[in-house]
Motif scaffolding. Structure first.
Motif, PDB file in Angstrom:
ATOM      1  N   ILE A 385      50.327  15.007  11.578  1.00 13.43           N
ATOM      2  CA  ILE A 385      51.155  16.094  12.090  1.00 13.43           C
ATOM      3  C   ILE A 385      50.643  17.426  11.570  1.00 13.43           C
ATOM      4  O   ILE A 385      50.992  18.496  12.049  1.00 13.43           O
ATOM      5  CB  ILE A 385      52.625  15.879  11.689  1.00 13.43           C
ATOM      6  N   GLY A 386      49.793  17.372  10.574  1.00  7.87           N
ATOM      7  CA  GLY A 386      49.251  18.558   9.928  1.00  7.87           C
ATOM      8  C   GLY A 386      48.795  18.176   8.531  1.00  7.87           C
ATOM      9  O   GLY A 386      48.985  17.036   8.093  1.00  7.87           O
ATOM     10  N   ILE A 387      48.188  19.122   7.836  1.00  5.42           N
ATOM     11  CA  ILE A 387      47.741  18.884   6.465  1.00  5.42           C
ATOM     12  C   ILE A 387      48.528  19.810   5.555  1.00  5.42           C
ATOM     13  O   ILE A 387      48.351  21.025   5.580  1.00  5.42           O
ATOM     14  CB  ILE A 387      46.226  19.103   6.320  1.00  5.42           C
ATOM     15  N   SER A 388      49.408  19.227   4.775  1.00  9.27           N
ATOM     16  CA  SER A 388      50.280  20.015   3.910  1.00  9.27           C
ATOM     17  C   SER A 388      49.553  20.406   2.629  1.00  9.27           C
ATOM     18  O   SER A 388      48.928  19.566   1.980  1.00  9.27           O
ATOM     19  CB  SER A 388      51.540  19.218   3.562  1.00  9.27           C
ATOM     20  N   THR A 389      49.663  21.694   2.281  1.00  8.89           N
ATOM     21  CA  THR A 389      49.064  22.162   1.031  1.00  8.89           C
ATOM     22  C   THR A 389      50.136  22.529   0.015  1.00  8.89           C
ATOM     23  O   THR A 389      49.837  23.076  -1.037  1.00  8.89           O
ATOM     24  CB  THR A 389      48.170  23.390   1.298  1.00  8.89           C
ATOM     25  N   GLN A 390      51.383  22.229   0.341  1.00 14.82           N
ATOM     26  CA  GLN A 390      52.454  22.476  -0.617  1.00 14.82           C
ATOM     27  C   GLN A 390      52.627  21.243  -1.500  1.00 14.82           C
ATOM     28  O   GLN A 390      51.883  20.269  -1.388  1.00 14.82           O
ATOM     29  CB  GLN A 390      53.753  22.784   0.120  1.00 14.82           C
ATOM     30  N   LYS A 391      53.607  21.273  -2.392  1.00 17.04           N
ATOM     31  CA  LYS A 391      53.766  20.157  -3.326  1.00 17.04           C
ATOM     32  C   LYS A 391      55.122  19.469  -3.221  1.00 17.04           C
ATOM     33  O   LYS A 391      55.384  18.522  -3.942  1.00 17.04           O
ATOM     34  CB  LYS A 391      53.556  20.660  -4.759  1.00 17.04           C
ATOM     35  N   LEU A 392      55.979  19.939  -2.317  1.00 19.18           N
ATOM     36  CA  LEU A 392      57.285  19.325  -2.167  1.00 19.18           C
ATOM     37  C   LEU A 392      57.294  18.387  -0.972  1.00 19.18           C
ATOM     38  O   LEU A 392      56.883  18.781   0.120  1.00 19.18           O
ATOM     39  CB  LEU A 392      58.356  20.408  -1.979  1.00 19.18           C
ATOM     40  N   HIS A 393      57.748  17.173  -1.166  1.00 15.74           N
ATOM     41  CA  HIS A 393      57.940  16.153  -0.132  1.00 15.74           C
ATOM     42  C   HIS A 393      56.629  15.581   0.403  1.00 15.74           C
ATOM     43  O   HIS A 393      56.429  14.380   0.404  1.00 15.74           O
ATOM     44  CB  HIS A 393      58.778  16.686   1.026  1.00 15.74           C
ATOM     45  N   ALA A 394      55.725  16.447   0.900  1.00  8.79           N
ATOM     46  CA  ALA A 394      54.507  15.949   1.530  1.00  8.79           C
ATOM     47  C   ALA A 394      53.317  16.788   1.088  1.00  8.79           C
ATOM     48  O   ALA A 394      53.418  17.998   0.941  1.00  8.79           O
ATOM     49  CB  ALA A 394      54.643  16.014   3.051  1.00  8.79           C
ATOM     50  N   ARG A 395      52.158  16.123   0.908  1.00 13.54           N
ATOM     51  CA  ARG A 395      50.929  16.834   0.573  1.00 13.54           C
ATOM     52  C   ARG A 395      49.746  16.111   1.184  1.00 13.54           C
ATOM     53  O   ARG A 395      49.701  14.886   1.189  1.00 13.54           O
ATOM     54  CB  ARG A 395      50.754  16.944  -0.942  1.00 13.54           C
ATOM     55  N   GLY A 396      48.796  16.876   1.710  1.00 19.40           N
ATOM     56  CA  GLY A 396      47.641  16.285   2.372  1.00 19.40           C
ATOM     57  C   GLY A 396      47.972  15.928   3.811  1.00 19.40           C
ATOM     58  O   GLY A 396      48.961  16.405   4.383  1.00 19.40           O
ATOM     59  N   PRO A 397      47.134  15.103   4.458  1.00 19.09           N
ATOM     60  CA  PRO A 397      47.408  14.707   5.848  1.00 19.09           C
ATOM     61  C   PRO A 397      48.770  14.029   5.956  1.00 19.09           C
ATOM     62  O   PRO A 397      49.060  13.076   5.227  1.00 19.09           O
ATOM     63  CB  PRO A 397      46.266  13.731   6.170  1.00 19.09           C
ATOM     64  N   MET A 398      49.610  14.513   6.854  1.00 21.28           N
ATOM     65  CA  MET A 398      50.965  13.983   6.987  1.00 21.28           C
ATOM     66  C   MET A 398      51.025  12.965   8.110  1.00 21.28           C
ATOM     67  O   MET A 398      50.892  13.306   9.287  1.00 21.28           O
ATOM     68  CB  MET A 398      51.952  15.119   7.250  1.00 21.28           C
ATOM     69  N   GLY A 399      51.215  11.720   7.727  1.00 22.69           N
ATOM     70  CA  GLY A 399      51.373  10.650   8.688  1.00 22.69           C
ATOM     71  C   GLY A 399      52.831  10.269   8.830  1.00 22.69           C
ATOM     72  O   GLY A 399      53.737  11.079   8.612  1.00 22.69           O
ATOM     73  N   LEU A 400      53.084   9.031   9.179  1.00 28.87           N
ATOM     74  CA  LEU A 400      54.455   8.578   9.442  1.00 28.87           C
ATOM     75  C   LEU A 400      55.399   8.698   8.247  1.00 28.87           C
ATOM     76  O   LEU A 400      56.517   9.205   8.401  1.00 28.87           O
ATOM     77  CB  LEU A 400      54.430   7.135   9.958  1.00 28.87           C
TER      78      LEU A 400
END
Length: 417
Positions: A385-400
């Motif tokens: 869905i995108g590549i998260s560069t933050q540190k809360l909940h999701a980081r890196g390539p966001m899959g399911l």
């Protein structure tokens, strides 16, 4: 036409659809994904014709070759989009997955399980394949989604949504599960950022300007995907052939994407042996080089780098190069200028590799590999869905899994407090 009113209506429908999506079976979701993939292949001629309109408009507006490449759809890319949907269908369904369970001394049974986020708003630029990836991942994770693509790809995105949206409804998914904003009016985006009543999260995917606008103006929670000022550091023990192959791939394979290298760092001990050949390779394929004073010594075509070059996400065949004293200076440079996306070191020294991976703060930190692998498909997530560069909940390539939240299920036998 009142696009704001249309947006609110789509958001209401999505909110209603999300309740249905949350309880669909894995089989129902997978059947829809397979049908969507087949429909893309069957209607590829229609989609490519609409894409040609966007390409023509892009050329008229003076879009760069790299951006036009991101925008272009052909049979191979549509096939890849369809295959992405099939791979997403083949992935385990995260919804209902048990994360943990415990039994309290009072007899309460507490389970922690995955549930959908609800309604996801996605604002993105240029690449029409994101439309398919986002729809597929949100569907599989039991979410409803509202998409707002960039003006450059409006005809392509409308065609794709028409094809997969009609197929989703024929497959039994609720009306409103896939919403698309079919206007390029930026006022609609601003309105979307305030729809807390209907949207659970917004994910921006695009350049620094878009992400900054969303983060600063949204009252809906945001998962921040990042710009990609990515570095390759060539250490003094690096294998030159490997380093040149990695650096060339990281810069030129698809220069407009966020995991492309923007700055090359080279250890001073090998600069005189490594850089002359490396520079020739870059210049031969049309890369403009902006380098430090040391780099300029090795080729007359190197332009003097400015402070702005070290923090630039070019998204084009432009590269900044700096010669550094050692790995510590390389890590310090990365810490100052990177966007916490993807960084790589090329080295034969195990200790230097470990040091780099431990000390560099980024979503993906590589040893002896191109940064271009930071991608949901390459990581085995089917798509992203995108590549998260933050540190809360999701980081890196966001899959399911990153498109889910949690719920606690508590079972008792009459306990009171």
């Amino acid at each position: 036409m009142d696009y704001i009113a249309q947006l609110e209506e789509k958001a209401k429908l999505a909110n209603q659809a999300a309740r249905v999506m949350a309880v669909l079976s894995t089989t129902e979701k997978n059947n829809a994904l397979y049908a969507m993939a087949k429909a893309l292949e069957e209607k590829q001629g229609f989609i490519i014709n609409e894409n040609k309109k966007d390409l023509a408009n892009g050329k008229e507006k003076g879009l760069s070759t790299a951006l036009l490449d991101r925008l272009m759809l052909d049979e191979a890319r549509i096939q890849a989009m369809a295959e992405g949907l099939r791979q997403t269908a083949a992935l385990p369904d995260p919804i209902g997955e048990g994360i943990s369970s415990t039994r309290r001394p009072n007899g309460l049974e507490i389970q922690k399980v995955r549930v959908p986020l609800g309604v996801i708003g996605i604002i993105y630029e240029a690449r029409p394949n994101v439309t398919v990836d986002a729809a597929g991942l949100c569907l599989k994770s039991g979410n409803a989604v509202i998409l707002r693509g960039g003006s450059e790809a409006i005809q392509s995105n409308m065609a794709i949504v028409k094809v997969i949206g009609e197929t989703m409804e024929k497959s039994g998914l609720p009306k409103g599960a896939l919403g698309f904003i079919d206007t390029t009016d930026r006022k609609v985006v601003n309105a979307m950022l305030k729809l807390n009543q209907y949207l659970d999260v917004i994910i921006p995917r695009g350049g620094a300007g878009l992400i900054k606008t969303v983060v600063e103006n949204s009252s809906v929670p945001v998962i921040e995907t990042g710009t990609g000022v990515c570095h390759t550091y060539v250490d003094e023990t690096a294998d030159f052939t490997m380093a040149m192959n990695i650096a060339l791939n990281a810069k030129v394979s698809r220069p407009a994407v966020c995991n492309a290298m923007e700055t090359l760092l080279v250890h001073q001990a090998i600069a005189s042996d490594f850089l002359p050949t490396m520079l020739e390779q870059f210049i031969e394929v049309g890369v403009e080089i902006r380098g430090c004073s040391e780099t300029q010594k090795y080729h007359s075509a190197v332009i003097a780098a400015t402070e702005e070059d070290w923090q630039a996400e070019y998204g084009d065949l432009i590269l900044a190069i700096k010669v550094v004293e050692n790995i510590d200076e390389a890590i310090e440079h990365i810490a100052k200028y990177n966007t916490k996306h993807s960084e790589t070191i090329v080295t034969k020294d195990y200790d230097m590799a470990r040091k780099f991976q431990q000390e560099v703060d980024a979503a993906a930190v590589y040893v002896n590999a191109s940064t271009r692998f930071t991608d949901g498909f390459e990581f085995g997530f089917g798509a992203e869905i995108g590549i998260s560069t933050q540190k809360l909940h999701a980081r890196g390539p966001m899959g399911l899994p990153e498109l889910t939240s949690i719920k606690y299920l508590i079972s008792g036998s009459g306990q009171i407090r």
